[in-house]
Design a protein around this motif. Structure first.
Motif, PDB file in Angstrom:
ATOM      1  N   GLY A  65      30.978   0.041   5.009  1.00 57.33           N
ATOM      2  CA  GLY A  65      31.311  -1.494   4.800  1.00 57.33           C
ATOM      3  C   GLY A  65      32.446  -1.395   5.902  1.00 57.33           C
ATOM      4  O   GLY A  65      32.990  -2.782   5.908  1.00 57.33           O
ATOM      5  N   HIS A  66      32.961  -0.822   6.546  1.00 60.58           N
ATOM      6  CA  HIS A  66      33.893  -1.067   7.280  1.00 60.58           C
ATOM      7  C   HIS A  66      33.678  -2.223   8.322  1.00 60.58           C
ATOM      8  O   HIS A  66      34.768  -2.867   8.466  1.00 60.58           O
ATOM      9  CB  HIS A  66      34.223   0.414   8.254  1.00 60.58           C
ATOM     10  CG  HIS A  66      35.347   0.412   8.986  1.00 60.58           C
ATOM     11  ND1 HIS A  66      35.910   1.555   9.897  1.00 60.58           N
ATOM     12  CD2 HIS A  66      36.444  -0.409   9.008  1.00 60.58           C
ATOM     13  CE1 HIS A  66      36.983   1.285  10.316  1.00 60.58           C
ATOM     14  NE2 HIS A  66      37.364   0.047  10.173  1.00 60.58           N
ATOM     15  N   ALA A  67      32.697  -2.474   8.981  1.00 60.58           N
ATOM     16  CA  ALA A  67      32.344  -3.175   9.935  1.00 60.58           C
ATOM     17  C   ALA A  67      32.431  -4.793   9.290  1.00 60.58           C
ATOM     18  O   ALA A  67      33.004  -5.678   9.933  1.00 60.58           O
ATOM     19  CB  ALA A  67      30.976  -3.263  10.609  1.00 60.58           C
ATOM     20  N   ASP A  68      31.749  -4.648   8.083  1.00 62.52           N
ATOM     21  CA  ASP A  68      31.942  -6.212   7.341  1.00 62.52           C
ATOM     22  C   ASP A  68      33.473  -6.468   7.091  1.00 62.52           C
ATOM     23  O   ASP A  68      33.577  -7.764   6.755  1.00 62.52           O
ATOM     24  CB  ASP A  68      31.245  -6.086   6.027  1.00 62.52           C
ATOM     25  CG  ASP A  68      29.656  -5.831   6.285  1.00 62.52           C
ATOM     26  OD1 ASP A  68      29.098  -6.296   7.385  1.00 62.52           O
ATOM     27  OD2 ASP A  68      28.813  -5.350   5.312  1.00 62.52           O
ATOM     28  N   SER A  69      34.220  -5.503   6.734  1.00 64.44           N
ATOM     29  CA  SER A  69      35.516  -5.553   6.322  1.00 64.44           C
ATOM     30  C   SER A  69      36.183  -6.304   7.369  1.00 64.44           C
ATOM     31  O   SER A  69      37.163  -7.245   7.160  1.00 64.44           O
ATOM     32  CB  SER A  69      36.339  -4.419   5.645  1.00 64.44           C
ATOM     33  OG  SER A  69      35.693  -3.888   4.418  1.00 64.44           O
ATOM     34  N   LEU A  70      36.142  -5.718   8.659  1.00 64.58           N
ATOM     35  CA  LEU A  70      36.635  -6.157   9.845  1.00 64.58           C
ATOM     36  C   LEU A  70      36.320  -7.667  10.158  1.00 64.58           C
ATOM     37  O   LEU A  70      37.127  -8.519  10.534  1.00 64.58           O
ATOM     38  CB  LEU A  70      36.557  -5.218  10.766  1.00 64.58           C
ATOM     39  CG  LEU A  70      36.965  -4.028  10.766  1.00 64.58           C
ATOM     40  CD1 LEU A  70      36.801  -3.215  12.148  1.00 64.58           C
ATOM     41  CD2 LEU A  70      38.292  -3.860  10.385  1.00 64.58           C
ATOM     42  N   THR A  71      34.962  -7.964   9.795  1.00 64.25           N
ATOM     43  CA  THR A  71      34.478  -9.081  10.361  1.00 64.25           C
ATOM     44  C   THR A  71      35.198 -10.104   9.325  1.00 64.25           C
ATOM     45  O   THR A  71      35.635 -11.378   9.707  1.00 64.25           O
ATOM     46  CB  THR A  71      33.189  -9.192  10.094  1.00 64.25           C
ATOM     47  OG1 THR A  71      32.289  -8.548  11.154  1.00 64.25           O
ATOM     48  CG2 THR A  71      32.443 -10.566  10.467  1.00 64.25           C
TER      49      THR A  71
END
Length: 227
Positions: A194-200
């Protein structure tokens, strides 16, 4: 409006240090009775100063750390970083391909930044444009936007003409609040589901997993601006 500046976070973007920090924190917090995994630390606290982490632990869990905890944590972390930290794969090749002024904007101390960057042979590729948030400008750390605004002013660059590479939610939020174009990075060892989604969600316009992808993104952003 073409891009005129690239600003980099350091920990977890140029050097693979966040995982080392998370392991040190997990071990030391366990010693004072608080169980938390390195992966959870990375997800919740990456990009924050140790002082802010201590404040959040007290606010959220009622944990009052020993008075000497932060000093001991800094010493333990510096020892491990000096012995273990490595560059993120492909960082030198990536820098070779980007023909724009660049600087580092980080929550780490100037002393620690120099130690890490010298170890991985990046210091000479950025100095003197290495800006520790607590030591420049307003001295406010991320998620405040101040260090990124300071970096822009040092180069007389407008935030809208500046692209930032960040790995943490707090860092992305800081850069976005400054008005910069933000690219998220999830290629370091501390990345989590979920790291990428959190940054987005925090404001990154796109997210990359390899530094080799960044020059093309910089070019694409510049072309988009010129349309």
């Amino acid at each position: 409006m073409p891009l005129s500046l690239v600003l980099f976070d350091c920990d977890g973007v140029l050097v693979d240090s966040e995982i080392i920090s998370a392991k040190v924190d997990s071990k030391m917090l366990k010693e004072v009775g608080y169980e938390i995994s390195p992966s959870e630390i990375a997800e919740r606290f990456a990009g924050l100063t140790q002082d802010r982490i201590a404040e959040l632990l007290q606010e959220e869990a009622g944990i009052r750390l020993p008075e000497d905890y932060n000093d001991r944590q800094r010493q333990a972390l510096d020892e491990r970083l000096a012995a273990e930290v490595e560059a993120i794969a492909g960082v030198h090749e990536m820098l070779d391909r980007i023909d724009l002024p660049r600087a580092i904007c980080s929550n780490s101390s100037g002393e620690r930044l120099k130690m890490m960057l010298e170890r991985v042979k990046l210091w000479d590729r950025f100095r003197p444009y290495v800006f520790p948030a607590r030591e420049v400008g307003t001295k406010k750390t991320k998620p405040a936007p101040d260090v990124y605004l300071y970096g822009c002013r040092e180069f007389d660059a407008k935030p809208a003409e500046t692209i930032v590479l960040e790995d943490s939610v707090h860092g992305v939020a800081a850069a976005a609040a400054a008005g910069c174009r933000v690219v998220g990075f999830v290629g370091a060892s501390h990345t989590y589901p979920g790291h990428a989604d959190s940054l987005t969600d925090a404001g990154a316009e796109t997210v990359i997993r390899r530094l080799s992808e960044f020059p093309a993104v910089v070019e694409a952003f510049a072309d988009w601006e010129q349309v």
